[in-house]
Design an enzyme around this catalytic site. Structure first.
Site, mmCIF file in Angstrom:
data_model
loop_
_atom_site.group_PDB
_atom_site.id
_atom_site.type_symbol
_atom_site.label_atom_id
_atom_site.label_comp_id
_atom_site.label_asym_id
_atom_site.label_seq_id
_atom_site.Cartn_x
_atom_site.Cartn_y
_atom_site.Cartn_z
ATOM 1 N N GLN A 180 0.730 -1.097 -0.005
ATOM 2 C CA GLN A 180 0.100 -0.051 -0.086
ATOM 3 C C GLN A 180 0.886 1.480 0.082
ATOM 4 O O GLN A 180 2.037 1.171 0.869
ATOM 5 C CB GLN A 180 -0.909 0.010 1.068
ATOM 6 C CG GLN A 180 -1.953 0.865 1.259
ATOM 7 C CD GLN A 180 -3.017 0.859 2.379
ATOM 8 O OE1 GLN A 180 -3.036 0.068 3.024
ATOM 9 N NE2 GLN A 180 -3.830 1.973 2.564
ATOM 10 N N SER B 91 4.028 -6.293 2.837
ATOM 11 C CA SER B 91 2.940 -6.205 3.589
ATOM 12 C C SER B 91 1.725 -6.625 2.784
ATOM 13 O O SER B 91 1.514 -7.947 2.310
ATOM 14 C CB SER B 91 2.802 -4.606 4.109
ATOM 15 O OG SER B 91 1.367 -4.481 4.927
ATOM 16 N N LEU B 92 0.860 -5.847 1.957
ATOM 17 C CA LEU B 92 -0.199 -6.088 1.206
ATOM 18 C C LEU B 92 0.278 -7.056 0.173
ATOM 19 O O LEU B 92 -0.279 -8.008 -0.199
ATOM 20 C CB LEU B 92 -1.102 -4.992 0.569
ATOM 21 C CG LEU B 92 -1.960 -5.114 -0.402
ATOM 22 C CD1 LEU B 92 -3.068 -6.050 -0.096
ATOM 23 C CD2 LEU B 92 -2.396 -3.847 -1.155
ATOM 24 N N ARG C 250 -9.397 -7.802 4.714
ATOM 25 C CA ARG C 250 -8.205 -7.444 5.700
ATOM 26 C C ARG C 250 -8.327 -5.769 5.552
ATOM 27 O O ARG C 250 -7.746 -5.117 6.417
ATOM 28 C CB ARG C 250 -6.897 -7.911 5.106
ATOM 29 C CG ARG C 250 -5.619 -7.329 5.529
ATOM 30 C CD ARG C 250 -4.397 -8.020 4.916
ATOM 31 N NE ARG C 250 -3.012 -7.379 5.133
ATOM 32 C CZ ARG C 250 -2.257 -6.500 4.870
ATOM 33 N NH1 ARG C 250 -2.728 -5.701 4.094
ATOM 34 N NH2 ARG C 250 -1.077 -6.238 5.494
ATOM 35 N N HIS D 293 0.727 -2.723 11.549
ATOM 36 C CA HIS D 293 1.712 -3.624 12.124
ATOM 37 C C HIS D 293 2.435 -3.236 13.492
ATOM 38 O O HIS D 293 3.383 -3.199 13.616
ATOM 39 C CB HIS D 293 3.038 -3.394 11.034
ATOM 40 C CG HIS D 293 2.619 -3.988 9.561
ATOM 41 N ND1 HIS D 293 2.119 -5.266 9.381
ATOM 42 C CD2 HIS D 293 2.480 -3.277 8.596
ATOM 43 C CE1 HIS D 293 2.079 -5.457 8.008
ATOM 44 N NE2 HIS D 293 1.800 -3.984 7.472
ATOM 45 N N GLN E 80 0.641 -11.462 10.418
ATOM 46 C CA GLN E 80 1.174 -10.365 9.532
ATOM 47 C C GLN E 80 0.689 -8.925 9.846
ATOM 48 O O GLN E 80 1.493 -8.141 10.165
ATOM 49 C CB GLN E 80 0.981 -10.622 8.117
ATOM 50 C CG GLN E 80 2.180 -9.797 7.375
ATOM 51 C CD GLN E 80 1.483 -9.225 5.992
ATOM 52 O OE1 GLN E 80 0.434 -8.707 6.178
ATOM 53 N NE2 GLN E 80 2.027 -9.493 4.824
#
Length: 767
Positions: free
Chosen positions: A24, A101-102, A126, A207, A256
Site C-alpha cells: 500500500q 505487507s499487502l 483485511r 503492524h 502479519q
C-alpha cells in the site's frame, strides 16, 4: 524449502531471480489502464467480489477513494495480479517471491497458495478490518537503521510506539499513538539535520500491537479458507524466511497484520541465498531501492533486472560491464539530494520536466526538478499536489524557480507557496542577480547545529553561465536584502543572522552551450573558471558550494569529461525531453529522436524578446527559428506594426500567426486581463513598439503550445528547446533498445550515462 535455489530446468550458470510485489502507498488514479482490457473475466470477477467496478475505482477514483485503506488494498492487489499475468509470457519463472505487507498476498497467488478470487476476498476483508482501526499514527524515519531506532525507543521509556517496518539500512517506519510517535520523531531528529521523519497519511497504527484485535478476526477467517502449499519459496514478512514446508501458511499470515514487516532482513536473506536479480511489480521502484541498499550493505553488486538492455559507451574496451558509477562526483551531493548518482535531471519549462518525470526518477533513487517556467501559480500548486501524493517515502524532488524581470510578484508568490508546501530544493534559473524572494527561500529555517555551525534548511541549485552572476551566488546574501526581509517579518533575526554566513547557493551548476536559454559558453573554459572562483570566495561557515556542469551532456564520455574537469555533479536537460515521461507531445519526441548534432540553432527567447536574449532550438522539421528571427529583426527595425509594409504583414499572418493580427491582439488583451496584468495592455496601447512586441511574443507562446499539444497540421511553427546533446545521444543508442524514445525512461538514461562514464574513466586510468 528454506532457501531459494535455481529450478532444475534452468542452467546452473543462470541468474537466481526474485519477484517482489509492492504494498500500500503505490496506488494512484489511472493505475491498471494498461491491463484491464486484457483480462475482462478477472475484472468481472473482481466486480462481483467487491460490489463495485474495479476499473472505475482505479481510473476515475471518484471521491478520492484510493486514499482509503478499504479501497486502496483491493485495487492494488487486483492491478498487481493482472500486471503479473500480463508479464508472465515475457519474463522467466521467478525462483522466489516476496511482497511488502499487502504485496505478500500477491506473492502467495504467484506461488499457488491462493487463487485470484480467494486472494481478493481475503484482501478485501483485511482492508476492511484495517480501515476500521482508528486512533493511531505512523512515521517513516529516513537516515537511520532499525538498531538505531530501537535504541532511541528503548531509551525513551515509552511503550506506546514500536517499529512497524524495517525497510532498509536507512529507512524504518514507527507506529503507535499520535503523541508517542510525535515524541519519538522529535527525539530522532534533534541535533541531526540529516535525519528526517515523515508522517504517513494513515489514521491507525498498522503492524503494531494496536492491530491485534483486527488480526485475531482475520486469523479466524483464514482458518476457514483452504490454502495450498507454496510451489515456490515465499518470503514471509513476519520471519524474513520462506514459509516452511509442511506447516500451515495461515499461522504466519494471520500474524502479519500486527507484526513488524522485516523487509530489510528479507532482502539480506535473498542475497545470502544466492539471489542476484530482482524485478518489482508496483507503481514505482521503492522495493528496488531497498534491494540496492541491501546489496550495498553486503558489499555486492546490485543485480536488478536491466530493462531495457543498455548500450555500451563507445570508447572503453576490456572492462567489466555494468559498473554502477555511483562513485563519481560528490558523495555529499548524493547524500543531500538522496540520489544514487551525482546526477540531476534539470527543469524544462511548461512542465516538460513533468511530475511523471520527477516521480519516475524518485522511484529509481534519482533526483529531478519539475519545470515551472511559463506555468501559472495554480498550475504549480496542482503539480505539487500530484508530486506529494505519489512521491515515494523518503525520496527527494525539486522545483524550478525561473526569474522573471517583468513579474517580481509571481516570483515572491511562488517562493511563498514553496515554503508553505515544504519544498526544500529549488533550481534557480535565468537569474542575472540575486533577488529578495530567492534569499527568502534560502534563509527561511536557517539555524545553528549543536556545534554552532550555520545550517540551511533549503538547498538552492543555481544555474549560471557568467562569473559575475556566480559571484553573487557564491557569497552570502546582500545585507540590504536580509534587512528588508527582516523588516517585513518574513525572516526572524536568527534566520537572517545565520543566512548572513551562508552562500546564497548550496550548489552552482555551470551551464555551457545548452538547449533553451544559453549564453553559448564552452564547458572547457567555464567550468575551471567557476571552480577557481569558488576557491577564492570561501564562505565563513557551513559547507562549501558544490559546483556541477550542464549543457551538451548526452554521452558517457561527456559526463566523464566533466568529472575530470572537477564537476561535483552533472545536470542533463535536452535528452530527457525525448523520454516517455516528458510532458510534451509524441510529435516533438519523434522529431527529437531523429536529430543529429547539427540540427539545432539559435532563436530569440520569447520571455526576453525585447532585449534579444537567445534560446537554442530545433531547426530540423520546423520553421520556427527562421520565423522567430525574422520577427525580432522586424521589431528591431520598426517603431510599430503600422510601419511594416503590408506585404510583409500579410506573409506573417499567413505563415506565423495563421490569423489576422487584429485577432492576435484580441488574444493578447484577453491573456493579460485574465492573468491580472491589464496595466501591460494600457502601456502597449500608448506605445506602438511595446504593442508590436506583445503581438510578436504571442507567436512564441503559440509555438510552445503547438509543440506541447502535437498539432501536426502546424508542425512548421513548433518551438522545441534543444541542444546538440540530443544528437549525440541518438548516435549513442543507435541500434539498441533505446533507439526508440518509448524505451528511453529517464532513469535508464541516467544509468546509461553514469555507468558508462565510470567505464570510460576506468579505461582511461588503465592506459
Amino acid at each position: 524449502m528454506e532457501s531459494p535455489t535455481p529450478s532444475s530446468s534452468r542452467a546452473s550458470s543462470d541468474a537466481v531471480r526474485a519477484l517482489l510485489f509492492a504494498g500500500q502507498g503505490s496506488q494512484r488514479r489511472g493505475m491498471g489502464a494498461e491491463v484491464f482490457d486484457a483480462f475482462p473475466e478477472h475484472c468481472a470477477l473482481a466486480d462481483d467480489i467487491l460490489g463495485y467496478s474495479i476499473r472505475d475505482l482505479c481510473l476515475q477514483n471518484d471521491g478520492d477513494r484510493l486514499r482509503r485503506t478499504r479501497y486502496a488494498q483491493p485495487a492494488l492487489f487486483t492491478v498487481h495480479a493482472l500486471t503479473h499475468l500480463a508479464q508472465r509470457a515475457e519474463r522467466p519463472e521467478p525462483d522466489v517471491v516476496a511482497g511488502h505487507s499487502l504485496g505478500e498476498f500477491n506473492a502467495l497467488v504467484v506461488a499457488g497458495v491462493l487463487d485470484f478470487a480467494t486472494g481478493l476476498r481475503l484482501v478485501a476483508e483485511r482492508a476492511r478490518l484495517m480501515g476500521e482501526a482508528d486512533g493511531g499514527a505512523m512515521a517513516a524515519v529516513i537516515g537511520l537503521g532499525v538498531s538505531d531506532v530501537a535504541e532511541v525507543l528503548a531509551a525513551s521509556g515509552r511503550d506506546d510506539v514500536e517499529i512497524a517496518n524495517d525497510n532498509s539500512p536507512t529507512q524504518v517506519v514507527i507506529s503507535g499513538t499520535p503523541d508517542g510517535v510525535s515524541t519519538i520523531t522529535g527525539l530522532l531528529t534533534s541535533g541531526d539535520a540529516t535525519i528526517r521523519c515523515v508522517p504517513l497519511p494513515v489514521s491507525a497504527a498498522f503492524h503494531s500491537r494496536d492491530m491485534a484485535p483486527a488480526a485475531e478476526r482475520f486469523a479466524a477467517l483464514l482458518a476457514e479458507v483452504t490454502l495450498g502449499p507454496p510451489r515456490l519459496p515465499v518470503i514471509a514478512n513476519v520471519t524474513a524466511r520462506p514459509y516452511p514446508t509442511g506447516e500451515p501458511v495461515a499461522a504466519l499470515l494471520g500474524r502479519q497484520m500486527r507484526s513488524r514487516v522485516r523487509w530489510g532482513e528479507s532482502m539480506t536473506h535473498l542475497l545470502e541465498s544466492g539471489v542476484d536479480e530482482i524485478w518489482e511489480i508496483g507503481r514505482g521502484r521503492t522495493l528496488t531501492g531497498f534491494w540496492r541498499e541491501a546489496v550495498a550493505a553486503q558489499g555486492k553488486r546490485a543485480g536488478t533486472r536491466p530493462e531495457p538492455i543498455l548500450p555500451k559507451p563507445v570508447a572503453p574496451r576490456g572492462q567489466p560491464a555494468g559498473r554502477p558509477g555511483t562513485e563519481l562526483g560528490s558523495a555529499r551531493f548524493r547524500q543531500v539530494y538522496r540520489t544514487r548518482h551525482a546526477y540531476v535531471a534539470g527543469s524544462m519549462y511548461q512542465g516538460i520536466a513533468s511530475t511523471d518525470m520527477v516521480i519516475r526518477l524518485a522511484e529509481a533513487g534519482l533526483f529531478g526538478f519539475f519545470g515551472t517556467g511559463g506555468l501559472s501559480l495554480a498550475e504549480v500548486r496542482t503539480a505539487l499536489d500530484d508530486i506529494e501524493r505519489r512521491l515515494p517515502i523518503g525520496a527527494a524532488y525539486g522545483m524550478n524557480l525561473l526569474h522573471d524581470m517583468t513579474d517580481g510578484a509571481l516570483e515572491r508568490a511562488t517562493v511563498e507557496l514553496y515554503l508553505r508546501r515544504g519544498v526544500r530544493f529549488v533550481e534557480a534559473a535565468a537569474f542575472t542577480r540575486v533577488t529578495a524572494p530567492l534569499v527568502l527561500f534560502r534563509a527561511k529555517g536557517a539555524h545553528r547545529d549543536g556545534a554552532g555551525r550555520p545550517i540551511a534548511a533549503h538547498q538552492v541549485l543555481a544555474k549560471v553561465s557568467r562569473p559575475e552572476v556566480a559571484r553573487q551566488f557564491l557569497a552570502p546574501p546582500a545585507p540590504e536584502l536580509l534587512t528588508r526581509l527582516l523588516a517585513e517579518g518574513a525572516l526572524t533575526e536568527e534566520e537572517a543572522a545565520v543566512a548572513a554566513e551562508l552562500p546564497v547557493a548550496s550548489d552552482l551548476c555551470v551551464e555551457s552551450d545548452s538547449g533553451g536559454h544559453t549564453d553559448g559558453g564552452v564547458a572547457l573554459a567555464l567550468l575551471p573558471t567557476m571552480l577557481r572562483l569558488r576557491e577564492s570566495i570561501s564562505p565563513r561557515g557551513g559547507e562549501p558550494v558544490r559546483v556541477g556542469a550542464a549543457g551538451g551532456i548526452g554521452t558517457p564520455e561527456a559526463v566523464a569529461a566533466c568529472v575530470l574537469l572537477g564537476a561535483d555533479f552533472v545536470l542533463t536537460g535536452s535528452i530527457n525531453q525525448c523520454s516517455p515521461q516528458a510532458g510534451t507531445s509524441d510529435l516533438v519526441k519523434d522529431l527529437l529522436a531523429g536529430l543529429d548534432v547539427q540540427d539545432v540553432t539559435y532563436a530569440p527567447a520569447g520571455d526576453l524578446f525585447e532585449i534579444g536574449s537567445r534560446v537554442q532550438v530545433v531547426r530540423r522539421g520546423t520553421m520556427f527559428a527562421a520565423r522567430a528571427n525574422q520577427l525580432h529583426e522586424l521589431y528591431r527595425r520598426h517603431p510599430g506594426l503600422e510601419h511594416i509594409d503590408r506585404k510583409t504583414l500579410a506573409t506573417l499572418e499567413r505563415t506565423c500567426f495563421r490569423k489576422p493580427l487584429t485577432e492576435v491582439w484580441e488574444h493578447v488583451v484577453r491573456h493579460y486581463r485574465d492573468t491580472g496584468r491589464p496595466e501591460l495592455i494600457r502601456d502597449a496601447e500608448r506605445d506602438p513598439k511595446r504593442k508590436m512586441a506583445l503581438v510578436f511574443k504571442w507567436y512564441f507562446a503559440e509555438s510552445t503550445r503547438l509543440a506541447r499539444d502535437g498539432v501536426k497540421e502546424n508542425a512548421a511553427n513548433v518551438q522545441i528547446h534543444c541542444g546538440p546533446a540530443m544528437g549525440a545521444f541518438n548516435h549513442l543508442v543507435e541500434g539498441t533498445a533505446l533507439e526508440s524514445w518509448r524505451r528511453r525512461d529517464v532513469d535508464a538514461i541516467a544509468d546509461l550515462l553514469m555507468t558508462g562514464a565510470a567505464e570510460v574513466l576506468a579505461t582511461a586510468g588503465a592506459r
